[in-house]
Design an enzyme around this catalytic site. Structure first.
Site, PDB file in Angstrom:
ATOM      1  N   ASP A  63       0.825  -1.215   0.000  1.00 19.49           N
ATOM      2  CA  ASP A  63       0.000   0.000   0.000  1.00 19.49           C
ATOM      3  C   ASP A  63       0.860   1.267   0.000  1.00 19.49           C
ATOM      4  OD1 ASP A  63      -2.162  -1.841   0.497  1.00 19.49           O
ATOM      5  OD2 ASP A  63      -1.575  -1.811   2.603  1.00 19.49           O
ATOM      6  N   GLU A 229     -11.450   1.422  -1.939  1.00 18.84           N
ATOM      7  CA  GLU A 229     -10.781   1.775  -0.681  1.00 18.84           C
ATOM      8  C   GLU A 229      -9.538   2.583  -1.023  1.00 18.84           C
ATOM      9  OE1 GLU A 229      -9.719  -1.937   1.161  1.00 18.84           O
ATOM     10  OE2 GLU A 229      -8.756  -2.715  -0.646  1.00 18.84           O
TER      11      GLU A 229
END
Length: 484
Positions: A63, A229
């Site tokens: 991420d 997300e």
């Protein structure tokens, strides 16, 4: 020597460990990643001819988010339960990276993270530079959203401040608008909150210390973009842009949203997909520009046991939308590149790679090492240049530990390449029989090589444990006597 060939069911790490020994000294541990001039011998993204290859980092920096400040690029990534946490990496050209520090040495709240919390801890963070300070906002999916800041990216960083107590609020990104107002956008984790595929926008105090309202839904992805997300928000040419991954980690895509109003409604467009490439689920990362006006997108690919490895894609703006990678099939959606011309940053910089091998000649651990939980002061002592080793100690644990899945004092390092060798030289001085030490590759499934003292002398064996999380079974090879 271990050569990793097997495919495991979770992210794996190279680890040096002590099972029972009172006194074990580790010397010159090597994953052959930084051997000559601090350059890896197993994975270098810079081709040395003005081009690079993906992934730019073949290690689990999950991420990732990236910013540019002047001529310097900074990257942070999820660290979950690993400590030290929230790594900070630095580059001059988006291709050559090195670790320069971590945000914290112990994860908060300490009592919780003194024990192993797999899947918990730091999820997808965002890094920003605002008002002459570096900010990182990160979520703990079981607690809420934290903020830290620093004058220098290498630290020291402030103590994590919980600005939103909320279970399942994840992937926060701050935004300071041109009118002086501050906002925070985030996603939702169904595993904790029961809600997903929703992006939420909240007003925020300008110094980032608290949220000013309970938030409003600005995008619902349930119809065409499930599991949306990881939003990153910015403002360009009068539009608010939100870049967000959707479709899930393994097979998803990158979505771009834009609106003239920060609360929407937002237009939407898929801007990066796997297409006919082998790069599955290319998404979740950071959009960044260079000093020369180029745009680039740094994202991850989920690669099973290797974790979420980092790729770099060129970005072109087409009719107000970012096209990431190269549109190979002409459908208006970018696909990941394997090789490409390096970013133009105005200069050429030396090749660098993320740290790996360690001679243990310093008084502190190398920045590549992490623990499975908050470290305690009786686990190790670096011996420095005087000895060139690392002293590991046996520490008894309270309660029953069935396997290594819940052992906190495992000294870990991320896999550095698709294929590599690892060697460890150690001095083993056991006090009694059945004391054991060795080298492990760990995950939900793990395997290790160990040396153990028996009444008949030292023996070497290899052990394998399948489904350690579920309390599976261990198998051990025949023990081989070590010739003295």
């Amino acid at each position: 020597m271990l050569k990793r060939k097997l495919k495991y069911s979770s992210v794996l790490y190279l680890i040096v460990f002590c099972v029972k020994p009172v006194n074990a000294q580790v010397h010159k541990t090597s994953s052959e990643t930084v051997v000559k001039n601090n350059i890896s011998e197993v994975w270098v993204a810079d081709n040395g001819n003005g081009t690079y290859k993906n992934p730019i980092i073949h290690a689990d920096y999950s991420d990732p988010d990236v910013i540019r400040v002047g001529s310097d690029f900074y990257l942070t990534a999820s660290s979950f339960n690993s400590v030290p946490g929230l790594p900070i990496l630095h580059s001059k050209d988006l291709v050559n990276w090195q670790i320069i520090g971590h945000v914290f040495d112990k994860q908060s709240p300490e009592e919780r993270y003194n024990t192993v919390q797999h899947g918990g801890g730091v999820w997808a963070p965002s890094i920003r530079f605002h008002n002459h300070e570096f900010y990182i906002f990160y979520p703990d999916p079981d607690i809420g959203i934290y903020m830290v800041k620093a004058k220098r990216p290498a630290g020291p960083w402030s103590v994590p401040l919980l600005i939103k107590k909320a279970k399942g609020w994840i992937d926060p990104c701050p935004f300071w608008d041109t009118d002086g107002k501050a906002y925070l956008v985030n996603g939702m984790a169904a595993s904790r909150s029961g809600i997903k595929s929703t992006l939420v926008l909240s007003r925020m105090k300008n110094d980032g210390t608290r949220l000013l309202d309970d938030g409003a839904m600005i995008f619902d992805g349930h119809d065409k973009n499930p599991t949306v997300e990881g939003p990153k928000i910015d403002k360009l040419n009068g539009y608010y842009y939100i870049l967000a991954p959707a479709g899930g980690v393994g097979g998803g895509w990158e979505l771009a949203l834009r609106s003239k109003n920060i609360y929407g409604p937002y237009e939407e467009k898929v801007v990066l997909e796997q297409g006919k490439t082998v790069i599955n689920g290319p998404h979740q990362g950071g959009l960044v520009d260079t000093q020369t006006g180029e745009w680039w997108f740094l994202h991850f690919q989920d690669k099973d046991a290797y974790g979420r490895i980092d790729h770099l894609e060129p970005v072109k703006w087409v009719k107000g939308w970012p096209l990431m990678g190269v549109d190979l099939d002409g459908n208006g959606i970018g696909e990941p590149v394997e090789t490409y011309k390096k970013p133009n940053v105005g200069k050429t910089y030396p090749i660098q790679t993320v740290q790996g091998s360690d001679e243990f000649n310093d008084a502190n651990l190398g920045l590549q090492w992490q623990w499975e939980a908050n470290p305690q002061n009786n686990w190790i002592f670096p011996a420095g240049a005087a000895y060139g080793n690392l002293r590991l100690y046996n520490v008894p644990h309270e309660g029953e530990l069935k396997n290594f899945w819940q052992v906190p004092n495992l000294l870990t390092q991320k896999f550095p390449a698709p294929s590599f060798s690892a060697t460890t030289k150690l001095t083993f001085t056991p006090r009694g029989n059945d004391e054991e030490t060795g080298l492990i590759i760990t995950g939900i499934d793990y395997a290790y090589i160990s040396i153990k003292k028996t009444p008949d002398g030292m023996v070497v064996s290899q052990s394998k444990y399948i489904n350690a999380e579920g309390g599976g079974t261990e198998t051990k090879s025949n023990e081989i006597q070590v010739q003295s």
